[in-house]
Design an enzyme around this catalytic site. Structure first.
Site, PDB file in Angstrom:
ATOM      1  CE  LYS A 242       6.375  -8.255 -10.234  1.00 46.44           C
ATOM      2  NZ  LYS A 242       5.647  -8.357  -8.936  1.00 46.44           N
TER       3      LYS A 242
ATOM      4  CB  SER B 237       2.239 -14.326  -6.146  1.00 48.33           C
ATOM      5  OG  SER B 237       1.645 -13.348  -5.308  1.00 48.33           O
TER       6      SER B 237
ATOM      7  CD  GLU C  84       8.129  -1.338 -16.820  1.00 48.85           C
ATOM      8  OE1 GLU C  84       8.873  -1.397 -17.824  1.00 48.85           O
ATOM      9  OE2 GLU C  84       7.374  -2.282 -16.481  1.00 48.85           O
TER      10      GLU C  84
HETATM   11  C1  LIG Z   1       4.298  -8.074  -8.707  1.00 48.45           C
HETATM   12  C2  LIG Z   1       3.596  -9.013  -7.848  1.00 48.45           C
HETATM   13  C3  LIG Z   1       2.287  -9.459  -8.148  1.00 48.45           C
HETATM   14  C4  LIG Z   1       1.488  -8.942  -9.301  1.00 48.45           C
HETATM   15  O1  LIG Z   1       1.988  -9.249 -10.572  1.00 48.45           O
HETATM   16  P1  LIG Z   1       1.269 -10.276 -11.542  1.00 48.45           P
HETATM   17  O2  LIG Z   1       1.913 -10.016 -12.849  1.00 48.45           O
HETATM   18  O3  LIG Z   1      -0.203  -9.943 -11.536  1.00 48.45           O
HETATM   19  O4  LIG Z   1       1.515 -11.628 -11.038  1.00 48.45           O
HETATM   20  C5  LIG Z   1       1.709 -10.410  -7.310  1.00 48.45           C
HETATM   21  N1  LIG Z   1       2.359 -10.894  -6.225  1.00 48.45           N
HETATM   22  C6  LIG Z   1       3.603 -10.492  -5.908  1.00 48.45           C
HETATM   23  C7  LIG Z   1       4.252 -11.077  -4.702  1.00 48.45           C
HETATM   24  C8  LIG Z   1       4.269  -9.537  -6.698  1.00 48.45           C
HETATM   25  O5  LIG Z   1       5.500  -9.138  -6.368  1.00 48.45           O
END
Ligand SMILES: *Cc1c(COP(=O)(O)O)cnc(C)c1O
Length: 407
Positions: free
Chosen positions: A98, A385, A120
């Site tokens: 993010k 992610s 938000e």
């Molecule tokens: C917020 C988050 C997501 C989901 O958000 P996307 O916009 O779908 O990428 C996925 N993995 C992690 C670690 C997150 O913090």
């Protein structure tokens, strides 16, 4: 190369923000004026030499990019199937992808002379990333968060406070994400000259799905180059978890024109009954919410349906419009992974590789494991992610018995 020669997937969205029929901007007139201004600023400032140079420097020296690509030797051998690789966004500063778009959005705010960043947050992950960006640039941050979420996600509330952000508790309605979005938009509209709204995924009205995807595209560009350098070829398959779809969008774009299969992994939660999952690509129908047209999970009245996943970053009743378009055209396939499979992958990756994944990312790992069993000669590159430290309390409280199993 002029624009006409670019493959369609890279040419979209059009000037009005549409990916086919999905996307666009469905907002009140006052807000549309602001969106037009952000679109103009995006196309001029964010393409400028100075902006790109500064963002590159931030990525390298502050975020620690490039993050590595890693071959999961132990996991691959244990599964006895296709080769599994990870793009390690868990090693990006703050432990998730993010920050990639938050640093871009905050840098744009700096160029525009904005005095405050507003957003938000649901589980608090976006709030923490934006608070980090605000601290870096010295721009005050105001995060709107539902009262219920504040109680549930208290560690993230403390992180935001330590980083200097103001957390506004939203008490109306259910005191959850939807009310927090409304409250944050109102705060932004009250002073659009001095403030800017920083969205948390590839959702919302144009230009946000475009802008956030472009800021995340670095993940796909790096991953493609690193994978080829490591193996001498392209991956056969790539996959990533999809909530709003930001980590997946940036990652998938790196492979848009390649002969690579693309899988968006959605949370099947407790099962396929409405209310028990958040699979908007697989089970959604066309609808407008939060200012954009996409695939949406609806209740009997056509309003956004309640959704559920153990991974709080994935429980959103719609999906970024570009994913809806890629899915409709067949470029991106939708896969579903439930809570229990995700928890199993969470422990398996921790035990076999020494990497604790975020519960969101564990959905993508679980799917990769399935695919590896089905296709023993192929390779699968997963976008990991984020890291799972934030999920430890929840997992041990609700799924503690998994810790005693063999993996
Ligand atoms: C917020 C988050 C997501 C989901 O958000 P996307 O916009 O779908 O990428 C996925 N993995 C992690 C670690 C997150 O913090």
């Amino acid at each position: 190369m002029n624009n006409e020669q670019l493959p369609a997937y890279k040419r979209l969205p059009d000037a009005k923000g549409f990916f086919g029929k999905f996307g666009g901007s469905f907002v009140p007139e006052a807000l549309q004026k602001q969106m037009d201004e952000i679109t103009r600023a995006y196309h001029t400032i964010c393409r400028s030499h100075d902006f790109i140079r500064e963002l590159r420097s931030i990525r390298k020296h502050f975020q620690g990019r490039p993050t590595p690509v890693y071959y999961c030797k132990n996991l691959t051998e244990k599964i006895g199937g296709g080769r599994i690789y990870l793009k390690r966004e868990d090693l990006n500063h703050t432990g998730a992808h993010k920050l990639n778009h938050c640093m871009g959005e905050a840098l744009l705010a700096k160029y525009l002379g904005k005095k405050k960043l507003i957003a938000e947050t649901g589980a608090g992950q976006h709030g923490v990333a934006l608070a980090t960006a605000g601290a870096y640039f010295g721009i005050p941050v105001e995060i709107h968060m539902g009262e219920t979420d504040i109680k549930k996600e208290y560690p993230n509330v403390m992180r935001m406070k330590v980083l200097g952000a103001k957390v506004v508790s939203v008490t109306r309605g259910a005191g959850a994400l939807k009310e927090a979005v409304d409250s944050a938009f109102e705060a932004y509209l009250a002073d659009p000259v001095n403030t800017i709204y920083c969205i948390g995924s590839v959702v919302g009205p144009h230009p946000f799905p475009l802008m956030v995807r472009e800021f995340q595209r670095v993940v796909g560009i790096e991953a493609r180059e690193q994978f080829i350098e490591m193996t001498g070829e392209l991956p056969d398959n790539v996959c990533a978890c999809v909530g709003g779809g930001s980590n997946a969008a940036g990652f998938f774009h790196g492979f848009a024109d390649d002969p690579v299969e693309i899988y968006g992994v959605e949370p099947l939660g407790r099962g396929a009954k409405l209310g028990d999952h958040a699979c908007s690509l697989a089970f959604g129908t066309e609808g407008v919410m939060h200012g954009f047209n996409s695939l949406m999970l609806k209740d009997a009245d056509g309003n956004p349906a309640p959704v559920y996943s153990a991974a709080s970053g994935l429980d959103y009743p719609s999906v970024g419009p570009e994913h809806a378009y890629w899915h409709e055209t067949g470029r991106e396939k939708a896969a579903q992974i439930g809570d229990e499979e995700a928890i199993e992958a969470f422990f398996r990756l921790s035990r076999l590789e020494g990497i604790i994944p975020a519960l969101e990312s564990a959905h993508a790992v679980a799917f990769a494991t399935k695919l590896a069993r089905e296709r023993p000669t192929e390779s699968i590159l997963v976008n990991l992610s984020g890291r799972g430290d934030k999920d430890l309390d929840y997992v041990m409280e609700h799924f503690g018995e998994y810790a005693d199993r063999e993996y």
